[in-house]
Design a protein around this motif. Structure first.
Motif, PDB file in Angstrom:
ATOM      1  N   ILE A  27       0.858  -1.184   0.000  1.00 50.36           N
ATOM      2  CA  ILE A  27       0.000   0.000   0.000  1.00 50.36           C
ATOM      3  C   ILE A  27       0.895   1.235   0.000  1.00 50.36           C
ATOM      4  N   VAL A  39      -2.928   6.082  -1.763  1.00 51.60           N
ATOM      5  CA  VAL A  39      -3.672   5.298  -0.772  1.00 51.60           C
ATOM      6  C   VAL A  39      -2.957   5.315   0.572  1.00 51.60           C
ATOM      7  N   LEU A  56      -3.435   8.650   2.186  1.00 53.12           N
ATOM      8  CA  LEU A  56      -4.805   8.775   2.676  1.00 53.12           C
ATOM      9  C   LEU A  56      -4.964   8.066   4.026  1.00 53.12           C
TER      10      LEU A  56
END
Length: 219
Positions: free
Chosen positions: A24, A28, A31
């Motif tokens: 990840i 993303v 975030l």
């Protein structure tokens, strides 16, 4: 075994490192980092006269937001590497903050040694990930045949003796050390009797569709 206040103890830095490890990154990752950062909380105390007292706001440095959709998912990612850290002779079942470890060995001496080794590895994993094991809810259930005498085990983690038990709740089932299901049957019979009485009471008063709903609700 259960982590003590597990959802409140998730270290943000460690969690973010694990998110990167699982691929990840980029937008993303930023975030999720923003999602965990700059959150504040305070304590509210309500008196008998309905007056409320408030503590000052403090920034949250660890933990995942409970009651959120992402909270349980982030916690599962956090503990996902626990099975890898224990001995290859043990198997683990993760369910939220409740973890079950299975150790098997046909030789008594090796079984005790493996069991103690696995518990040490688990303790080391908890320390590395800054979690605290709930010793009061951590138990040892030794499965035996009906003819086999139970081998009393004395397992110690961090100078704490782990309690031996003869049965335990596991995902809605009561499992005993001989897998006889007697304790579970004893537990559910009164509930099933009440359900049967409810269905018999309604059978002449309600439609089959309603009875079907009642059946699935109780049974």
């Amino acid at each position: 075994m259960i982590s003590k206040k597990a959802f409140d103890c998730v270290n943000h830095d460690i969690l973010l490192q694990k998110l990167k490890y699982y691929g990840i990154t980029d937008v993303v990752f930023k975030l999720l980092k923003s999602y965990l950062s700059n959150r504040y909380q305070r304590t509210v105390i309500k008196a008998n006269n309905l007056n409320k007292s408030f503590s000052s706001w403090k920034i949250i440095k660890c933990g995942v937001p409970q009651g959120s959709v992402l909270g349980p998912l982030l916690f599962l990612i956090y503990i996902n590497d626990l099975p890898v850290s224990i001995s290859k002779t043990a198997k683990s079942i993760l369910f939220a903050d409740d973890t079950s470890i299975t150790v098997t060995n046909e030789y008594k001496t090796e079984f005790r040694h493996t069991l103690q080794l696995v518990m040490i590895e688990i303790s080391n994993w908890f320390q590395s990930n800054r979690l605290t094991l709930n010793y009061e809810e951590t138990h040892l259930l030794h499965f035996v045949t009906k003819k086999q005498a139970e081998i009393p085990q004395q397992i110690v983690i961090s100078n704490t003796l782990i309690k031996n038990i003869s049965s335990t709740w596991f995902l809605g089932l009561i499992i005993d050390n001989t897998l006889s299901w007697k304790d579970h049957i004893t537990e559910i019979i009164p509930k099933l009797n009440k359900a049967c009485y409810t269905v018999r009471t309604l059978i002449f008063l309600r439609s089959p569709e309603v009875l079907r709903m009642v059946y699935f609700s109780f049974f």
